[in-house]
Design an enzyme around this catalytic site. Structure first.
Site, PDB file in Angstrom:
ATOM      1  N   ARG A 173      16.744  10.517  11.663  1.00 50.25           N
ATOM      2  CA  ARG A 173      18.033  11.183  12.047  1.00 50.25           C
ATOM      3  C   ARG A 173      17.849  12.116  13.258  1.00 50.25           C
ATOM      4  NH1 ARG A 173      21.903  11.450   8.445  1.00 50.25           N
ATOM      5  NH2 ARG A 173      20.611  11.333   6.474  1.00 50.25           N
ATOM      6  N   GLU A 206      18.740  -2.248  -4.205  1.00 52.73           N
ATOM      7  CA  GLU A 206      19.939  -1.750  -5.260  1.00 52.73           C
ATOM      8  C   GLU A 206      20.725  -0.852  -4.591  1.00 52.73           C
ATOM      9  OE1 GLU A 206      17.237  -2.454  -9.208  1.00 52.73           O
ATOM     10  OE2 GLU A 206      16.733  -0.697  -7.914  1.00 52.73           O
ATOM     11  N   GLN A 247      10.940   0.784  -3.648  1.00 57.31           N
ATOM     12  CA  GLN A 247      10.651  -0.792  -3.440  1.00 57.31           C
ATOM     13  C   GLN A 247      11.581  -1.596  -2.579  1.00 57.31           C
ATOM     14  OE1 GLN A 247       8.042  -2.463  -4.712  1.00 57.31           O
ATOM     15  NE2 GLN A 247       7.547  -2.104  -6.746  1.00 57.31           N
ATOM     16  N   LYS A 256      14.471   4.310  10.639  1.00 60.69           N
ATOM     17  CA  LYS A 256      15.558   5.275  10.714  1.00 60.69           C
ATOM     18  C   LYS A 256      14.910   6.805  10.993  1.00 60.69           C
ATOM     19  CE  LYS A 256      19.290   7.783   8.557  1.00 60.69           C
ATOM     20  NZ  LYS A 256      20.157   8.083   7.344  1.00 60.69           N
ATOM     21  N   GLY A 267       0.569  -1.422  -0.116  1.00 59.01           N
ATOM     22  CA  GLY A 267      -0.019  -0.023   0.028  1.00 59.01           C
ATOM     23  C   GLY A 267       0.765   1.286  -0.115  1.00 59.01           C
ATOM     24  N   LYS A 268       1.893   1.191  -0.574  1.00 54.66           N
ATOM     25  CA  LYS A 268       2.844   2.383  -0.712  1.00 54.66           C
ATOM     26  C   LYS A 268       2.205   3.840  -1.225  1.00 54.66           C
ATOM     27  CE  LYS A 268       6.219   0.719  -2.939  1.00 54.66           C
ATOM     28  NZ  LYS A 268       5.723  -0.750  -3.127  1.00 54.66           N
ATOM     29  N   ARG A 275      -8.050   6.727  -7.530  1.00 54.53           N
ATOM     30  CA  ARG A 275      -7.858   6.167  -6.182  1.00 54.53           C
ATOM     31  C   ARG A 275      -8.255   7.099  -5.112  1.00 54.53           C
ATOM     32  NH1 ARG A 275      -2.795   2.273  -4.842  1.00 54.53           N
ATOM     33  NH2 ARG A 275      -2.802   1.061  -6.624  1.00 54.53           N
ATOM     34  N   GLY A 316      22.757   0.898  -0.806  1.00 54.91           N
ATOM     35  CA  GLY A 316      22.762   1.368   0.548  1.00 54.91           C
ATOM     36  C   GLY A 316      22.996   2.941   0.675  1.00 54.91           C
ATOM     37  N   GLU A 363       4.578   5.788 -11.998  1.00 55.31           N
ATOM     38  CA  GLU A 363       4.185   4.298 -12.131  1.00 55.31           C
ATOM     39  C   GLU A 363       2.805   4.328 -12.714  1.00 55.31           C
ATOM     40  OE1 GLU A 363       4.399   0.149  -9.974  1.00 55.31           O
ATOM     41  OE2 GLU A 363       4.114   1.853  -8.493  1.00 55.31           O
TER      42      GLU A 363
END
Length: 485
Positions: free
Chosen positions: A429, A389, A369, A427, A224-225, A258, A391, A249
């Site tokens: 910061r 893909e 993704q 994460k 559900g992104k 939507r 870091g 997309e």
């Protein structure tokens, strides 16, 4: 043959007298020779190629090398400098040449800074002219104008960024600014100091999305992104915050379908098939009127390059007053140039998105993704190592949010897991990590706050003190997600 072709075929067309100021270059080099403390002042703004004369380029490079190799010296020792030059077998920089430069030195700091700016301006003008010549030449040769346009955009960005001075600020001045910000927040008495997501428990954990931050929202397909992004941006727009959405997309029509489903609470599948009642048609038109008031700007250009995106984003901020940008999704953005591998391309895109957030001073949300690693583990909850893909994404992001639906991976989910999405702050910061639970209704492609009590506790400190306790859906703050934060 037209006039342009005639010009192109004349050699004299490219015989341009390039901008430069030899006297300014000599006076700045003289200042570096006159006082060693002027070297870092000059080097902060100018680089070797900013000088036009070859001998000036060479001397500038030598003086920098001399300065860094003799850090203990507080003056330029002419004998040492002479030996340093001779060891490099440079014969055209003589003692007489150096003496002449010292006589032309700028000794006043303010004047020196002004002369440095002159040299920089001439260098930028030359870069623009050289780019113009390159455009003319390559336009005659290329068969794919889109590649040429990407190259031009990239080089213009490089020229523009080269003109940005990197300066320092005194601690006392920064402290004044930060205290002013804190006082402003204190007077407003609001829990959320950034752009609110509209989800109370999430905003309590993050205090909203903040300017210059890169926010990554990552998940496996089906979590559900896109719906989460749409729900958030809808909530933001309802608070009169202008939002820009880059949808790589889905088409703009799919996105709006939507949004209509979410806002009207009419089943998405029925909207897609047209199986709606007259009453629902009326409801859709009423919803259309409400949504039309919102400042949401959608760009659904497919396979957009990162340079195109930066240009479009700047325009949205300048012309429409956009305060936050969302991109669906990061891995579909093309890098400016083809890299050696996909990881390098994604890394370049990630760095550019962080640079864009800092440049525009707004939050930038990028969906991403996750790799299939999660599906090979018994615990399907995402980890930072699952970022697909690159870091570099983990390094650039200020806030990383994972979406996880426990029921998705279970044949017989527990009752308390049905329709629940874990919003995992993996994460942050400037704040804690943790998990917030939201409701996800797939029929409407919508996310909702679970806590009823939380709705009345949204933005006041005194209400926060009463506590998002029993009904709160924030759990396990600073939990161990089995990764190194």
């Amino acid at each position: 043959m037209n006039n342009t072709d005639e010009l192109l075929n004349k050699n004299s067309f490219f015989d341009i007298d390039l901008p430069r100021d030899e006297a300014a270059e000599r006076s700045v080099l003289g200042a570096m020779l006159y006082d060693i403390e002027n070297i870092p002042i000059v080097a902060e703004v100018l680089k070797e190629d900013d000088f036009f004369e070859p001998i000036h380029k060479t001397l500038f490079k030598i003086l920098l090398e001399y300065y860094f190799e003799n850090a203990n010296l507080n003056t330029i020792d002419r004998v040492l400098l002479k030996d340093f030059i001779e060891k490099k077998k440079i014969t055209d920089i003589t003692e007489d040449f150096l003496e002449a430069l010292v006589l032309e030195a700028v000794t006043d700091i303010e004047i020196l800074q002004s002369v440095i700016k002159i040299i920089k301006e001439k260098a930028i003008q030359r870069a623009i002219i050289n780019l113009g010549i390159k455009i003319i030449r390559e336009t005659k040769q290329t068969q794919d104008s889109s590649i040429l346009i990407e190259t031009i955009q990239s080089e213009l960005i490089n020229i523009a960024s080269d003109n940005v001075n990197v300066g320092y600020f005194e601690l006392k001045d920064i402290l004044e600014d930060v205290i002013s910000i804190i006082e402003k927040f204190a007077h407003k008495k609001e829990l959320v100091t950034g752009v609110p997501t509209g989800f109370i428990d999430l905003d309590k954990l993050t205090t909203g999305f903040h300017e210059s931050d890169l926010i990554i929202i990552a998940a496996r397909p089906g979590m559900g992104k896109s719906s989460f992004m749409l729900s958030m941006t809808h909530n933001m727009a309802k608070k009169d915050i202008a939002v820009g959405i880059f949808s790589l997309e889905m088409s703009k029509e799919q996105l709006i379908m939507r949004l209509l489903s979410s806002a009207s609470k009419i089943d998405m599948q029925r909207l897609r098939t047209g199986m709606v009642t007259d009453e629902e048609i009326k409801l859709l038109n009423d919803t259309k009127e409400e949504l039309s008031k919102l400042r949401i700007y959608i760009d659904d250009s497919p396979a957009i390059t990162i340079s195109d995106l930066r240009i479009k984003a700047r325009k949205l901020v300048r012309e429409k007053g956009v305060k936050i940008i969302a991109i669906d999704y990061l891995q579909l953005i093309r890098s400016i140039r083809a890299k050696g591998n996909r990881q390098e391309e994604v890394a370049e895109v990630s760095r550019n998105l962080k640079a864009l957030a800092k440049e525009l001073k707004i939050p930038v949300i990028a969906l991403a993704q996750l790799s299939r690693q999660t599906e090979h583990r018994s615990d399907k909850r995402p980890q930072l190592s699952d970022l697909r893909e690159s870091g570099q994404i983990e390094q650039d992001a200020d806030l990383i949010i994972f979406l996880h639906r426990p029921e998705y991976y279970k044949k017989n989910p527990l009752p308390e897991e049905k329709g629940i999405v874990e919003v995992i702050i993996a994460k942050q910061r400037q704040g804690p990590t943790g998990i917030v639970r939201l409701a996800f209704i797939s029929d409407f492609a919508s996310f909702y706050q679970l806590s009823e009590k939380a709705a009345s506790l949204y933005s006041k400190y005194e209400e926060e003190e009463n506590g998002l306790t029993e009904d709160s859906d924030i759990v396990d703050t600073d939990i161990d997600l089995d990764v190194d934060f």
